[in-house]
Design a protein around this motif. Structure first.
Motif, PDB file in Angstrom:
ATOM      1  N   TYR A  24     -42.686   9.001   4.842  1.00 26.10           N
ATOM      2  CA  TYR A  24     -42.778   9.506   6.122  1.00 26.10           C
ATOM      3  C   TYR A  24     -40.908  10.376   6.171  1.00 26.10           C
ATOM      4  O   TYR A  24     -40.428  10.140   5.126  1.00 26.10           O
ATOM      5  CB  TYR A  24     -42.320   8.518   7.390  1.00 26.10           C
ATOM      6  N   TYR A  28     -42.279  15.875  10.480  1.00 23.78           N
ATOM      7  CA  TYR A  28     -43.430  15.170  10.270  1.00 23.78           C
ATOM      8  C   TYR A  28     -43.457  15.040  11.764  1.00 23.78           C
ATOM      9  O   TYR A  28     -43.859  15.456  12.914  1.00 23.78           O
ATOM     10  CB  TYR A  28     -43.647  14.200  10.043  1.00 23.78           C
ATOM     11  N   TRP A  59     -46.445   4.758  12.111  1.00 20.13           N
ATOM     12  CA  TRP A  59     -45.493   5.262  12.269  1.00 20.13           C
ATOM     13  C   TRP A  59     -45.043   5.003  13.934  1.00 20.13           C
ATOM     14  O   TRP A  59     -43.755   5.388  14.152  1.00 20.13           O
ATOM     15  CB  TRP A  59     -44.825   7.098  11.318  1.00 20.13           C
ATOM     16  N   HIS A  68     -41.142   4.666  13.142  1.00 19.43           N
ATOM     17  CA  HIS A  68     -40.622   5.592  13.668  1.00 19.43           C
ATOM     18  C   HIS A  68     -39.837   6.587  14.513  1.00 19.43           C
ATOM     19  O   HIS A  68     -41.052   7.042  15.413  1.00 19.43           O
ATOM     20  CB  HIS A  68     -40.533   7.206  12.412  1.00 19.43           C
ATOM     21  N   PHE A  71     -40.925   9.876  15.346  1.00 19.48           N
ATOM     22  CA  PHE A  71     -42.090  10.048  15.288  1.00 19.48           C
ATOM     23  C   PHE A  71     -43.069   9.780  16.879  1.00 19.48           C
ATOM     24  O   PHE A  71     -43.532   9.883  17.430  1.00 19.48           O
ATOM     25  CB  PHE A  71     -42.846   9.661  13.761  1.00 19.48           C
TER      26      PHE A  71
END
Length: 92
Positions: A24, A28, A59, A68, A71
């Motif tokens: 990642y 993104y 993610w 994340h 994300f």
């Protein structure tokens, strides 16, 4: 006389310069939302980032060690925006 015809496939989506597979990077989240907000699917997003759809879902999943939060929020908002975009497109 038999000829051998070779078909050359050109990719429809040019993958970005990518880090190690599934890794990642901070940009993104924005790219994911930007693409999905104009109706692109998770599959399209994954291809444009040069990763698998599985990576996207990891993610975005808070129970996964690849999670994340930025994300996850972008992906969730993107899916909503994608649905709204498609509904608007098909209703007109």
């Amino acid at each position: 006389m038999n000829e051998i015809v070779t078909l050359v496939e050109t990719p429809l989506i040019k993958a970005t310069t990518k880090p190690a597979r599934g890794k990642y990077t901070p940009g993104y989240a924005k790219k994911c939302y930007d693409l999905m907000s104009v109706g692109k699917s998770a599959t399209f997003v994954a291809a444009s980032l040069g990763v698998t759809r599985d990576s996207l879902y990891k993610w975005a999943n808070s129970k996964d060690d690849m999670y994340h939060p930025e994300f996850a929020e972008a992906f969730d908002r993107g899916r909503t925006a994608c649905q709204a975009y498609q509904e608007e497109l098909y209703q007109n």
